[in-house]
Design a protein around this motif. Structure first.
Motif, short mmCIF file in Angstrom:
data_model
loop_
_atom_site.label_atom_id
_atom_site.label_comp_id
_atom_site.label_asym_id
_atom_site.label_seq_id
_atom_site.Cartn_x
_atom_site.Cartn_y
_atom_site.Cartn_z
N GLY A 82 0.78 -1.23 0.00
CA GLY A 82 0.00 0.00 0.00
C GLY A 82 0.81 1.27 0.00
N ASP A 83 0.60 2.08 1.03
CA ASP A 83 1.28 3.37 1.16
C ASP A 83 2.58 3.18 1.93
N PRO A 84 3.74 3.39 1.29
CA PRO A 84 5.03 3.11 1.96
C PRO A 84 5.29 3.99 3.17
N PHE A 85 4.55 5.12 3.30
CA PHE A 85 4.88 6.07 4.36
C PHE A 85 3.77 6.20 5.40
N TRP A 86 2.87 5.23 5.45
CA TRP A 86 1.90 5.18 6.54
C TRP A 86 2.10 3.86 7.26
N LEU A 87 2.91 3.91 8.31
CA LEU A 87 3.32 2.71 9.04
C LEU A 87 3.94 1.68 8.10
N GLY A 88 4.63 2.19 7.07
CA GLY A 88 5.22 1.32 6.07
C GLY A 88 6.73 1.34 6.10
N ALA A 89 7.31 0.59 5.16
CA ALA A 89 8.76 0.41 5.13
C ALA A 89 9.48 1.61 4.53
#
Length: 402
Positions: A82-89
Motif C-alpha cells: 500500500g502506502d510506503p509512508f503510513w506505518l510502512g517500510a
C-alpha cells in the motif's frame, strides 16, 4: 520529501492485493526497467514471473537494508504494501538515502481500504500498526463508541487482540476482520470480541473495532486517577500531578527527564500528552524502575526509557531535555548540575515536601527566579458520625525556565 528526478536509482512501489492490476503506469515502467527487484515473498508472488533478478526481503526487516544500499546506483525496485509512508517500510529505508536517490509510487493503504468498506471517516478513527507492537497501545483509545483500525500479524494475533479487549472490559466491542483487502481473496467478517472464534483467518489481515463495554476509560487530561498506576506510595498524587504537568507544559515532540521517577506517573502522563513526545525516567530503586516500566507498558507508552541509577551521575550523555521534573533526590548539587548541563530554555519543575527540600527550592528561587508555589490539599473524611477535612502534607513547587 523527495522530489522526482530523472534518475533516482530506487523506486518504492506500493503493491495491493490485486497485484499488477492496481499498479500505475509509472510503477509498471519502473519494474520493467529494473535490474533488481526486492520485497516480501508474498509481494513477489503477486507479480508472477519476473524477467529480472528478484530477491525476497529478509526477516528481520533490518537485515535487508545493507543489501539494498549495496546496489546503490543500479535500477532497483522495492515492493511494499500500500502506502510506503503510513506505518510502512518507506520511512525506514529512505532515512539512509539522499532526497534525489529515491521515488515512491503508493497505492491505497489498508487503512483507506478498511474505512472505505465500512464507511468510516479516517480522520475520526485511530489507525494503529500492531504487527510487532503491544496491544496496550490501543488502551487510550478504548472508550464506548470510539473506532480503531488495527493492523496485526496473523490470525493468532486477531484472537489475542479479542482476548485483550475482553480483559479490558470491552468484550462487547464489534470487530470486523478484514483479510486481503483489495484482492481476489478479500473477505470481511463481523463478530464481537467476547464471541470471537474464527480459526481460518488468512494473512494479510486488519481488524476494525467499534468499542463497547463497561471497562474503565483512561481520561484524556493530565491528573489521571492514582489507581491507573501501580505504586508503593512513591507517587505524585493526582491533584499535585495535574499541577505539575501544567507547570511542565508538554509540547509536541519535546523530551522530559523525570528524575526520581517512582511509579513513573509524571513521565507517563507527559508521553500521553502527545504521541511525538519522548521521556526518560531515572530511578535509583530497581523495583520502582521495573514498576514504572510496567505502568508505561500497561498504558500504551512503551516508548518510556527507564534508567536505573542515581542522578546526576546517570544523566550525562542523555538526549538533551526540553523539561526536567525533580520528584526525588532533590539537592543543591542536583539543581546546580542541571543549571549548568541542560540547554538554555529548559523548563525545570521540582516538588518538595520536607522542610529541608523546601529550603533548597527557596534558595534557588532567589537565585534563578521563576515561580514558587505552596500546594495544600485536603479531603473530606469521617469524624465520628460527621465529616471533616483531612489535610495532606503541603507541597512546595518551584518552576523556572532557564
Amino acid at each position: 520529501m523527495a522530489e522526482a528526478t530523472e534518475n533516482p536509482w530506487l523506486t518504492i512501489v506500493g503493491l495491493g492485493e490485486d497485484g499488477p492490476a492496481g499498479l500505475s503506469a509509472a510503477s509498471r515502467e519502473a519494474i520493467a526497467r529494473a535490474e533488481w527487484v526486492t520485497g516480501a515473498a508474498r509481494h513477489l508472488a503477486l507479480l508472477g514471473d519476473l524477467t529480472v533478478a528478484a530477491t525476497p526481503w529478509p526477516v528481520p526487516f533490518a537485515d535487508g537494508i545493507a543489501p539494498l544500499l549495496a546496489r546503490r546506483g543500479r535500477r532497483v525496485v522495492m515492493l511494499v504494501s500500500g502506502d510506503p509512508f503510513w506505518l510502512g517500510a518507506g520511512t525506514v529505508v529512505t532515512r539512509h538515502l539522499a532526497a534525489d536517490e529515491w521515488i515512491a509510487h503508493p497505492t491505497p493503504s489498508t487503512f483507506a481500504l478498511a474505512a472505505a468498506r465500512l464507511g468510516w471517516a479516517v480522520e475520526e478513527t485511530a489507525c494503529l500498526g500492531l504487527h510487532a507492537a503491544p496491544f496496550e497501545r490501543l488502551r487510550a483509545h478504548l472508550a464506548p463508541g470510539m473506532r480503531a483500525i488495527v493492523l496485526v500479524r496473523d490470525g493468532a494475533a486477531v484472537a489475542a487482540l479479542a482476548r485483550y479487549l475482553v480483559a479490558c472490559g470491552f468484550g462487547e466491542s464489534a470487530l470486523w476482520v478484514l483479510e486481503a483487502l483489495g484482492g481476489p481473496r478479500e473477505r470481511v467478517r463481523r463478530t464481537q470480541a467476547e464471541e470471537y472464534d474464527f480459526a481460518d483467518v488468512l494473512h494479510p489481515v486488519a481488524v476494525t473495532i467499534e468499542a463497547a463495554g463497561r471497562g474503565p476509560v483512561l481520561p484524556a487530561t493530565s491528573g489521571r486517577p492514582d489507581d491507573w498506576f501501580a505504586h508503593d506510595g512513591q507517587i505524585t498524587k493526582r491533584p499535585v500531578r495535574a499541577l505539575t504537568l501544567s507547570a511542565l507544559a508538554p509540547r509536541p515532540g519535546e523530551t522530559l527527564w523525570d528524575i526520581g521517577a517512582g511509579s513513573g506517573s509524571i513521565a507517563i502522563e507527559w508521553l500521553l500528552a502527545h504521541p511525538a513526545n519522548h521521556a526518560a525516567a531515572f530511578e535509583a530503586d530497581p523495583a520502582r524502575a521495573t514498576r514504572a516500566r510496567d505502568n508505561a507498558n500497561a498504558l500504551g507508552v512503551d516508548r518510556l526509557r527507564v534508567v536505573v541509577g542515581r542522578a546526576p551521575d546517570i544523566l550525562a550523555g542523555e538526549r538533551p531535555p526540553d523539561a526536567v521534573f525533580i520528584g526525588g533526590g532533590l539537592s543543591d548539587s542536583m539543581v546546580e548540575w542541571l543549571c549548568k548541563a541542560v540547554p538554555r530554555g529548559t523548563r525545570i519543575v521540582a516538588n518538595a515536601v520536607t522542610l529541608e527540600s523546601e529550603a533548597v527550592l527557596a534558595r534557588w528561587h532567589l537565585k534563578k527566579g521563576g515561580e514558587l508555589m505552596r500546594i495544600e490539599v485536603a479531603d473530606a473524611a469521617p469524624i465520628g458520625t460527621r465529616r471533616g477535612w483531612r489535610s495532606h502534607y503541603p507541597i512546595v513547587q518551584w518552576s523556572v525556565t532557564l
